[in-house]
Design a protein around this motif. Structure first.
Motif, PDB file in Angstrom:
ATOM      1  N   LEU A  35       0.731  -1.034   0.027  1.00 46.72           N
ATOM      2  CA  LEU A  35      -0.164   0.048   0.001  1.00 46.72           C
ATOM      3  C   LEU A  35       0.884   1.072  -0.076  1.00 46.72           C
ATOM      4  O   LEU A  35       0.588   2.168  -0.674  1.00 46.72           O
ATOM      5  CB  LEU A  35      -1.016   0.082   1.220  1.00 46.72           C
ATOM      6  CG  LEU A  35      -1.789   1.234   1.372  1.00 46.72           C
ATOM      7  CD1 LEU A  35      -2.517   1.650   0.274  1.00 46.72           C
ATOM      8  CD2 LEU A  35      -2.747   1.145   2.643  1.00 46.72           C
ATOM      9  N   LEU A  36       2.000   1.299   0.740  1.00 46.49           N
ATOM     10  CA  LEU A  36       2.842   2.357   0.596  1.00 46.49           C
ATOM     11  C   LEU A  36       3.458   2.807  -0.625  1.00 46.49           C
ATOM     12  O   LEU A  36       3.588   3.735  -1.055  1.00 46.49           O
ATOM     13  CB  LEU A  36       4.192   2.323   1.826  1.00 46.49           C
ATOM     14  CG  LEU A  36       4.955   3.292   1.969  1.00 46.49           C
ATOM     15  CD1 LEU A  36       4.433   4.482   2.219  1.00 46.49           C
ATOM     16  CD2 LEU A  36       6.139   2.841   2.995  1.00 46.49           C
ATOM     17  N   VAL A  37       3.909   1.619  -1.249  1.00 47.02           N
ATOM     18  CA  VAL A  37       4.443   1.656  -2.489  1.00 47.02           C
ATOM     19  C   VAL A  37       3.362   2.257  -3.481  1.00 47.02           C
ATOM     20  O   VAL A  37       3.550   3.216  -4.241  1.00 47.02           O
ATOM     21  CB  VAL A  37       4.980   0.329  -3.040  1.00 47.02           C
ATOM     22  CG1 VAL A  37       5.278   0.407  -4.739  1.00 47.02           C
ATOM     23  CG2 VAL A  37       6.236   0.013  -2.262  1.00 47.02           C
ATOM     24  N   GLU A  83       2.841   6.031  -5.660  1.00 49.87           N
ATOM     25  CA  GLU A  83       2.916   6.059  -7.265  1.00 49.87           C
ATOM     26  C   GLU A  83       1.618   6.963  -7.915  1.00 49.87           C
ATOM     27  O   GLU A  83       1.689   7.245  -9.106  1.00 49.87           O
ATOM     28  CB  GLU A  83       2.676   4.470  -7.715  1.00 49.87           C
ATOM     29  CG  GLU A  83       3.814   3.674  -7.413  1.00 49.87           C
ATOM     30  CD  GLU A  83       3.551   2.125  -7.891  1.00 49.87           C
ATOM     31  OE1 GLU A  83       4.663   1.444  -8.015  1.00 49.87           O
ATOM     32  OE2 GLU A  83       2.482   1.807  -7.748  1.00 49.87           O
ATOM     33  N   VAL A  84       0.707   7.181  -7.111  1.00 55.10           N
ATOM     34  CA  VAL A  84      -0.402   7.977  -7.483  1.00 55.10           C
ATOM     35  C   VAL A  84      -0.294   9.360  -6.879  1.00 55.10           C
ATOM     36  O   VAL A  84       0.114   9.688  -5.860  1.00 55.10           O
ATOM     37  CB  VAL A  84      -1.705   7.196  -7.125  1.00 55.10           C
ATOM     38  CG1 VAL A  84      -1.692   5.744  -7.716  1.00 55.10           C
ATOM     39  CG2 VAL A  84      -2.063   7.044  -5.548  1.00 55.10           C
ATOM     40  N   SER A 128       7.064  13.599  -7.290  1.00 55.72           N
ATOM     41  CA  SER A 128       6.003  12.736  -7.104  1.00 55.72           C
ATOM     42  C   SER A 128       5.372  12.968  -5.723  1.00 55.72           C
ATOM     43  O   SER A 128       5.832  13.595  -4.861  1.00 55.72           O
ATOM     44  CB  SER A 128       6.321  11.273  -7.104  1.00 55.72           C
ATOM     45  OG  SER A 128       7.344  11.031  -6.132  1.00 55.72           O
ATOM     46  N   SER A 129       4.232  12.378  -5.423  1.00 53.42           N
ATOM     47  CA  SER A 129       3.608  12.532  -4.115  1.00 53.42           C
ATOM     48  C   SER A 129       4.597  11.891  -3.091  1.00 53.42           C
ATOM     49  O   SER A 129       5.524  11.085  -3.142  1.00 53.42           O
ATOM     50  CB  SER A 129       2.393  11.495  -4.050  1.00 53.42           C
ATOM     51  OG  SER A 129       2.594  10.272  -4.529  1.00 53.42           O
ATOM     52  N   PHE A 130       4.158  12.278  -1.874  1.00 53.06           N
ATOM     53  CA  PHE A 130       4.795  11.807  -0.606  1.00 53.06           C
ATOM     54  C   PHE A 130       3.887  11.292   0.253  1.00 53.06           C
ATOM     55  O   PHE A 130       2.788  12.162   0.412  1.00 53.06           O
ATOM     56  CB  PHE A 130       6.003  12.623  -0.050  1.00 53.06           C
ATOM     57  CG  PHE A 130       5.544  14.153   0.225  1.00 53.06           C
ATOM     58  CD1 PHE A 130       5.454  14.381   1.504  1.00 53.06           C
ATOM     59  CD2 PHE A 130       5.408  14.848  -0.864  1.00 53.06           C
ATOM     60  CE1 PHE A 130       5.389  15.796   1.762  1.00 53.06           C
ATOM     61  CE2 PHE A 130       4.945  16.176  -0.679  1.00 53.06           C
ATOM     62  CZ  PHE A 130       4.993  16.905   0.556  1.00 53.06           C
ATOM     63  N   VAL A 131       4.067  10.234   1.254  1.00 55.97           N
ATOM     64  CA  VAL A 131       3.134   9.811   2.195  1.00 55.97           C
ATOM     65  C   VAL A 131       4.062   9.475   3.371  1.00 55.97           C
ATOM     66  O   VAL A 131       5.044   9.173   3.387  1.00 55.97           O
ATOM     67  CB  VAL A 131       2.446   8.516   1.715  1.00 55.97           C
ATOM     68  CG1 VAL A 131       3.485   7.539   1.317  1.00 55.97           C
ATOM     69  CG2 VAL A 131       1.524   8.227   2.848  1.00 55.97           C
ATOM     70  N   GLY A 132       3.219   9.718   4.641  1.00 59.73           N
ATOM     71  CA  GLY A 132       3.811   9.434   5.869  1.00 59.73           C
ATOM     72  C   GLY A 132       3.052   9.985   7.202  1.00 59.73           C
ATOM     73  O   GLY A 132       2.069  10.604   6.917  1.00 59.73           O
ATOM     74  N   TYR A 133       3.635   9.743   8.409  1.00 60.29           N
ATOM     75  CA  TYR A 133       3.051   9.925   9.553  1.00 60.29           C
ATOM     76  C   TYR A 133       3.258  11.378   9.956  1.00 60.29           C
ATOM     77  O   TYR A 133       4.286  11.615  10.006  1.00 60.29           O
ATOM     78  CB  TYR A 133       3.234   8.805  10.433  1.00 60.29           C
ATOM     79  CG  TYR A 133       3.107   7.564  10.333  1.00 60.29           C
ATOM     80  CD1 TYR A 133       1.658   7.154  10.536  1.00 60.29           C
ATOM     81  CD2 TYR A 133       3.941   6.407  10.241  1.00 60.29           C
ATOM     82  CE1 TYR A 133       1.417   5.803  10.329  1.00 60.29           C
ATOM     83  CE2 TYR A 133       3.653   5.265   9.939  1.00 60.29           C
ATOM     84  CZ  TYR A 133       2.261   4.959  10.138  1.00 60.29           C
ATOM     85  OH  TYR A 133       2.089   3.715   9.672  1.00 60.29           O
ATOM     86  N   ALA A 134       2.243  12.110  10.294  1.00 63.53           N
ATOM     87  CA  ALA A 134       2.437  13.662  10.680  1.00 63.53           C
ATOM     88  C   ALA A 134       3.353  13.822  11.886  1.00 63.53           C
ATOM     89  O   ALA A 134       3.237  12.958  12.806  1.00 63.53           O
ATOM     90  CB  ALA A 134       1.473  14.270  10.870  1.00 63.53           C
TER      91      ALA A 134
END
Length: 304
Positions: free
Chosen positions: A12-14, A18-19, A53-59
């Motif tokens: 899911l992280l990957v 990607e989106v 690209s997009s980035f995702v993580g815990y605030a």
């Protein structure tokens, strides 16, 4: 403030990386089964690198201020700054620094520049989101995206004022530990309840969009083909709803039978305790046979 980790799979992280954020926004609504998801920024933000690209993580949350000269001593400001960096250095990865400028909408002090982006990246932070100011655009740390409210030249009197607290960035409320997805469009908070189904929701969304995008990009595309594509999309949506409803009703229907089967082959103390190691017995059948004259019932049935 202690952060509670929201667990999700590496796949899911990957996929999230990607989106883009609009796709995730739509996928959350697919997972929720309705429109109306509202946990996203509600104003235009500036990206330090629109091609990133997009980035995702815990605030990792904090607040800053800098428009006015501080009343704290130099030592107090230094101590608060180090407490801020210790906060950023801890917590579950991946991490995103989310910093609210308390001077908004009159922000003038840039917290994000060449030095701070390098320091934060070195501490394990993968990007930053702020309603405040960024600067040093040509010298920001490579691979460290910043989403900001404005661009300016000065750091003014900038200093950390609050650490690990609930903050607000362009009408988006963010708590320390929230799962964030962001890109040049803005940022959103992924609701914890959709995380288990978000990856499949993304795939359903993308495949459904292709029903429209595929024909639309063909040279002979016309209004009739648009109508056909839309009808196909609607059929798939209706089929998905009907399939879910069928499974749901089937589970409700069969649940009493499954319970009866479990209770029949296990001792009474396990009738409501679903322990997979519970012994399988036939005592319930023997006891039932002794309580009722089944031999007479069988004879009556045969004679009739």
């Amino acid at each position: 403030m202690q952060m509670v980790k929201l667990t999700f799979s590496s796949s899911l992280l990957v996929r999230l990386s990607e989106v883009d954020t609009p796709t995730v926004c739509n996928a959350i609504e697919v997972a929720q089964g309705k429109r109306g998801f509202n946990a996203f920024t509600k104003s235009t933000m500036l990206s330090s690198n629109p091609n990133f690209s997009s980035f995702v993580g815990y605030a990792r949350t904090a607040k800053i201020s800098g428009i006015n000269e501080p009343t704290e001593t130099t030592e107090e400001i230094k101590e608060k700054r180090m407490a801020y960096f210790r906060h950023m250095a801890t917590g579950c990865e991946p991490k995103i620094a989310v910093v609210e400028d308390e001077d908004f909408p009159n922000c003038v002090s840039a917290w994000w520049g060449e030095v701070h982006t390098a320091v934060h990246k070195g501490l394990g932070i993968s990007g930053a989101i702020t309603n405040g100011v960024m600067r040093d655009l040509n010298d920001l740390e490579p691979g460290f995206p910043v989403l900001a409210g404005s661009v300016g030249p000065s750091h003014a009197f900038v200093r950390a004022t609050n650490i690990g607290t609930k903050i607000q960035i362009f009408d988006l409320e963010i708590k320390n530990g929230d799962l964030i997805h962001a890109d040049r469009h803005g940022a959103l908070v992924i609701p914890p309840e959709v995380i288990p189904s978000l990856e499949s929701a993304l795939e359903r969304l993308i495949s459904t969009e292709q029903l429209i995008l595929g024909p639309a990009r063909e040279p002979d595309f016309n209004i009739e083909k648009l109508k056909q594509a839309q009808q196909m999309k609607d059929k798939i949506r209706i089929f998905s709803i009907e399939t879910f409803s069928s499974w749901f009703l089937g589970i409700i229907w069969i649940s009493p039978l499954l319970y009866a089967f479990w209770a029949a082959f296990h001792p009474q103390e396990y009738s409501t305790n679903f322990d997979l190691t519970a012994p399988i017995v036939l005592d319930n059948f023997i006891e039932a046979w002794s309580y009722a004259p089944f031999s007479r019932y069988f004879l009556n049935t045969f004679l009739i």
